[in-house]
Enzyme design. Sequence first.
Site, PDB file in Angstrom:
ATOM      1  N   ILE A 278       0.799  -1.220   0.000  1.00 14.38           N
ATOM      2  CA  ILE A 278       0.000   0.000   0.000  1.00 14.38           C
ATOM      3  C   ILE A 278       0.837   1.278   0.000  1.00 14.38           C
ATOM      4  O   ILE A 278       0.289   2.371  -0.153  1.00 14.38           O
ATOM      5  CB  ILE A 278      -0.982   0.025   1.197  1.00 14.38           C
ATOM      6  CG1 ILE A 278      -0.233  -0.128   2.521  1.00 14.38           C
ATOM      7  CG2 ILE A 278      -2.041  -1.041   1.039  1.00 14.38           C
ATOM      8  CD1 ILE A 278      -1.147  -0.054   3.736  1.00 14.38           C
ATOM      9  N   GLY A 279       2.141   1.175   0.155  1.00 14.11           N
ATOM     10  CA  GLY A 279       2.948   2.390   0.141  1.00 14.11           C
ATOM     11  C   GLY A 279       4.411   2.088   0.346  1.00 14.11           C
ATOM     12  O   GLY A 279       4.797   0.990   0.739  1.00 14.11           O
TER      13      GLY A 279
ATOM     14  N   GLY B 295       8.333   4.246   1.418  1.00 13.87           N
ATOM     15  CA  GLY B 295       9.040   5.460   1.797  1.00 13.87           C
ATOM     16  C   GLY B 295      10.520   5.309   1.509  1.00 13.87           C
ATOM     17  O   GLY B 295      10.930   4.435   0.743  1.00 13.87           O
ATOM     18  N   GLY B 296      11.334   6.145   2.148  1.00 15.80           N
ATOM     19  CA  GLY B 296      12.758   6.125   1.879  1.00 15.80           C
ATOM     20  C   GLY B 296      13.433   4.825   2.280  1.00 15.80           C
ATOM     21  O   GLY B 296      14.288   4.315   1.567  1.00 15.80           O
ATOM     22  N   MET B 297      13.042   4.267   3.428  1.00 14.68           N
ATOM     23  CA  MET B 297      13.714   3.075   3.921  1.00 14.68           C
ATOM     24  C   MET B 297      12.783   1.892   4.130  1.00 14.68           C
ATOM     25  O   MET B 297      13.252   0.800   4.451  1.00 14.68           O
ATOM     26  CB  MET B 297      14.422   3.377   5.256  1.00 14.68           C
ATOM     27  CG  MET B 297      15.528   4.402   5.151  1.00 14.68           C
ATOM     28  SD  MET B 297      16.516   4.484   6.670  1.00 14.68           S
ATOM     29  CE  MET B 297      15.269   4.861   7.894  1.00 14.68           C
ATOM     30  N   GLY B 298      11.492   2.090   3.961  1.00 11.43           N
ATOM     31  CA  GLY B 298      10.561   1.010   4.259  1.00 11.43           C
ATOM     32  C   GLY B 298       9.423   0.900   3.267  1.00 11.43           C
ATOM     33  O   GLY B 298       9.186   1.792   2.450  1.00 11.43           O
TER      34      GLY B 298
ATOM     35  N   VAL C  60       5.222  -0.421   3.157  1.00 10.99           N
ATOM     36  CA  VAL C  60       4.063  -0.709   4.002  1.00 10.99           C
ATOM     37  C   VAL C  60       3.108  -1.628   3.255  1.00 10.99           C
ATOM     38  O   VAL C  60       2.790  -1.398   2.078  1.00 10.99           O
ATOM     39  CB  VAL C  60       3.334   0.588   4.421  1.00 10.99           C
ATOM     40  CG1 VAL C  60       2.138   0.259   5.319  1.00 10.99           C
ATOM     41  CG2 VAL C  60       4.289   1.531   5.136  1.00 10.99           C
TER      42      VAL C  60
ATOM     43  N   LYS D 248       4.776  -2.432   8.386  1.00 12.76           N
ATOM     44  CA  LYS D 248       5.874  -1.642   7.847  1.00 12.76           C
ATOM     45  C   LYS D 248       7.145  -2.474   7.915  1.00 12.76           C
ATOM     46  O   LYS D 248       7.509  -2.975   8.981  1.00 12.76           O
ATOM     47  CB  LYS D 248       6.043  -0.348   8.649  1.00 12.76           C
ATOM     48  CG  LYS D 248       7.076   0.606   8.064  1.00 12.76           C
ATOM     49  CD  LYS D 248       7.059   1.924   8.828  1.00 12.76           C
ATOM     50  CE  LYS D 248       8.001   2.942   8.225  1.00 12.76           C
ATOM     51  NZ  LYS D 248       7.945   4.233   8.948  1.00 12.76           N
TER      52      LYS D 248
ATOM     53  N   ASP E 178      10.015  15.273  12.717  1.00 17.24           N
ATOM     54  CA  ASP E 178       9.835  15.189  11.261  1.00 17.24           C
ATOM     55  C   ASP E 178       8.360  15.293  10.896  1.00 17.24           C
ATOM     56  O   ASP E 178       7.859  14.545  10.058  1.00 17.24           O
ATOM     57  CB  ASP E 178      10.425  13.882  10.720  1.00 17.24           C
ATOM     58  CG  ASP E 178      10.588  13.912   9.189  1.00 17.24           C
ATOM     59  OD1 ASP E 178      10.641  15.026   8.623  1.00 17.24           O
ATOM     60  OD2 ASP E 178      10.658  12.836   8.578  1.00 17.24           O
TER      61      ASP E 178
END
Length: 268
Positions: free
Chosen positions: A26-27, A29-32, A34, A49, A144
């Site tokens: 479903i998604g 990011g920079g390091m992971g 999901v 995640k 962040d």
Amino acid sequence: RQQPRIRKDPLIGRIFGERFELVSKIGAGGMGVVYKARQRGMDRHVAIKVLLKEYLTNETAVRRFQREALAVSKLEHPNTVRIYDFGETEDKILYIAMEFLPGMPLSRLLSKRRQLAVRQVLRVVTQVCRSLDEAHRKGIIHRDLKPDNVFVGTIEGQRDFVKVLDFGVAKLREGGEDSATLTQHGVLFGTPKYMSPEQCRSQVVDERSDLYAVGVMMYEMLAGRVPFEADNSMAILVAHAQDAPAALGSVRPDLAVPFEVEELLHSL
């Protein structure tokens, strides 16, 4: 012509922790990455995640991932994402199991609508601050906050219900080696467009940095743009550290912002 074959994600269908079956991605990011997963025996969906394999040997990335699980495990407020489990598979994949959220990140909502109504902005900001209030009382500073890390959806019939996500660079003020590492000078944490002047100068930050980020997001939701934009990150950092943002009236002359709302914005 033969269509190129789409490689199936090897994690789809796997079971983590003997109870979480990954069903779809479903998604990312920079390091992971999901995934949506089904929790066996509970008849519910959760979000899993996973730390990307290329970061499993990166000590900083692993500690950041573990820190996210540790930080959120201490938080119970309804406006903070809930964590159910943190673990490691037999082949050393690190994962966090958390509640599955209907809705979308604030960043996607802004990309669709650009600007939000004043009432909606106040609903979002109020809930973000409620999440932060608990975190700050427990010695946790997010560091962040940005629209990607604020989820907006409809939960139990309540519209614009907010969940604060991604405490991966959170500062835990509890002493010990990890805390000392996280408060060191000369290290930048955060996303330039939403960073406080203290973060931009690589100084030690406190709860006020999170509130500054809330103010930047509030400005963006009302104005349709962040206070400072530039071609490179360094110019944005300098602007946050030295400049004052343009008045809302000059950016959105069509928007009637109550005096109390503008006063709140400039107090953050």
